[in-house]
Design an enzyme around this catalytic site. Structure first.
Site: not given
Ligand code: G3I
Length: 405
Positions: A178, A283
């Site tokens: 990205e 994705e």
């Molecule tokens: O693991 C922590 C947990 O300990 C905590 O209590 C909780 C509270 O918010 O957060 C948890 O982490 C979250 C993590 O996902 C695991 O569930 C993060 O907040 C959350 O921001 C994170 O979101 C991920 C996002 O990328 C950011 O990394 C999504 O699951 C994931 O599907 C998404 O994937 C991205 C690709 O990497 C790149 N392209 C877009 C795609 C969708 O956004």
């Protein structure tokens, strides 16, 4: 009296045991049929990975709960239906190197072992991304931005440490994620602002040095937008022009019901292929939920307030919406099959609707239905429809990056 009444002796009355046996037989048959129908599968139908064999890999992004067997039912779906995996989160730099020089490989090691034990094509996601990079990466000890040289060194060290750890085991890497915005301009990330556009070829160079055999990818969302597509094509050409390895462009398939238009998606797919690389649909998911305004893509920083009217299907998906979604999924898979000679992998962004990121983006706490498997770990009817499509499409000749690898 009817003649037959005298010709045959009367049939002996069935014993209670016989009646019971017949009833049980009937019941078992009915249950099996119901289960098969409700699961959307038919007896003797191939699984997804069997159906796509010889065309392209079919994969899923998986969570650490699935790897550890906590989400065991979803893990079983992965093993049965898919032949490729990518980690949804555990290999992002914020998790791998939260402090400079302190690497946490526990979860990533387990993810890779899961892939190997189950004979899955393993993709690493992602080495360089503006999001989920720990803040220290860009700062000096006084809290100011580091110099270009320091940031390049930090990039080199991160990529080298991570890629060489899984050398020969992780088969391909999302090297840069990205880096281009929807209008085709460079994303003004810290990487871009401090290093300049060179950060991308440098990342590809470092990854290749660490594992010369690994495939290397550029991955982005909303790639159907013409301006964005054009810039990605230029980027691919620039990387190739420097004699650096790049194997494929990942078109993140975060679809909604009206974006993108299939024709635009196809145009971009063809443009990437014409630039000399393979195309991967990474994705993939298809939201059915309303978006707060004209809004699409997958910018993780986007957030809107929860409103009940923006969460209309919390008690189930109406049939007409389900059918509309099926139609759109089918249209996209038809396109993928049409261009199977250009596509090396199609990966769903998650396994079941239970833990799809779509439930929480761009509004937290909604009920979406974006994936192929439902909240009861059953294949939706769409799975069978997709499998039927593969029977109509002719297999492509073996390619270097096809599912024959
Ligand atoms: O693991 C922590 C947990 O300990 C905590 O209590 C909780 C509270 O918010 O957060 C948890 O982490 C979250 C993590 O996902 C695991 O569930 C993060 O907040 C959350 O921001 C994170 O979101 C991920 C996002 O990328 C950011 O990394 C999504 O699951 C994931 O599907 C998404 O994937 C991205 C690709 O990497 C790149 N392209 C877009 C795609 C969708 O956004």
């Amino acid at each position: 009296m009817h003649p037959s009444a005298t010709a045959h002796p009367p049939t002996p009355a069935p014993t209670p045991a016989l009646v019971m046996m017949k009833l049980i037989k009937k019941l078992v048959l009915t249950i099996v049929c119901c289960l098969l129908l409700s699961a959307g599968t038919k007896p003797n139908e191939p699984t997804l990975k069997e159906a796509f064999a010889g065309k392209f890999l079919i994969g899923a992004a998986i969570t650490i709960s699935q790897v550890l067997g906590v989400d065991a039912s979803a893990a079983e779906i992965v093993k049965k239906q898919f032949n490729a995996i990518v980690p949804e989160n555990c290999m992002k730099s914020i998790y791998l190197q939260p402090k400079e020089g302190v690497f946490h490989f526990d979860e990533a090691d387990k993810f890779v072992a899961f892939g190997e034990i189950n004979n899955l094509w393993i993709t690493g996601h992602c080495l360089i991304w503006h999001s989920q990079t720990p803040a220290w990466f860009f700062r000096d000890k006084n809290g100011n931005d580091v110099s270009r040289e320091v940031l390049i060194e930090r990039m080199r060290n991160h990529i080298k440490t991570v890629v060489s750890r899984y050398k020969g085991r992780i088969k391909g890497w999302d090297v840069v994620n990205e880096a281009i915005t929807d209008d085709g301009s460079w994303r003004q990330s810290k990487f871009y602002k401090i290093i300049g556009e060179d950060f991308i070829p440098l990342a590809f160079q470092f990854a290749h040095e660490a594992d010369p055999d690994a495939e290397l990818y550029y991955n982005d969302y909303s790639t159907a937008i013409a301006a964005k597509c054009k810039s990605i094509v230029n980027l691919v050409k620039a990387i190739r022009g420097k004699n650096l390895r790049i194997d494929a462009v990942g078109m993140q398939g975060h679809l909604s019901m009206d974006f993108p238009a299939i024709a635009d998606f196809e145009r971009s797919l063809l443009a990437f292929s014409a630039s000399g690389v393979k195309v991967m649909i990474t994705e993939l998911d298809l939201t059915v939920l309303p978006l707060p305004q004209h809004f699409a893509g997958a910018d993780v920083s986007a957030k809107f307030d929860f409103k009940n009217k923006l969460n209309p299907y919390s008690n189930g998906l109406p049939k007409d919406i389900e059918l509309k979604q099926q139609k759109r999924y089918v249209a996209f898979f038809k396109l993928f099959l049409k261009h199977q000679d250009k596509i090396s992998r199609v990966t769903l962004w998650g396994v079941t609707d239970n833990n799809s990121w779509r439930n929480n983006w761009p509004i937290s706490g909604r009920t979406d239905y974006a994936l192929l498997f439902d909240r009861n770990f059953q294949p939706k009817p769409i799975v069978n429809k997709i499998i039927q499509l593969t029977k109509q499409s002719s297999a492509s000749p073996p390619t270097m990056h096809g599912a024959q690898r």
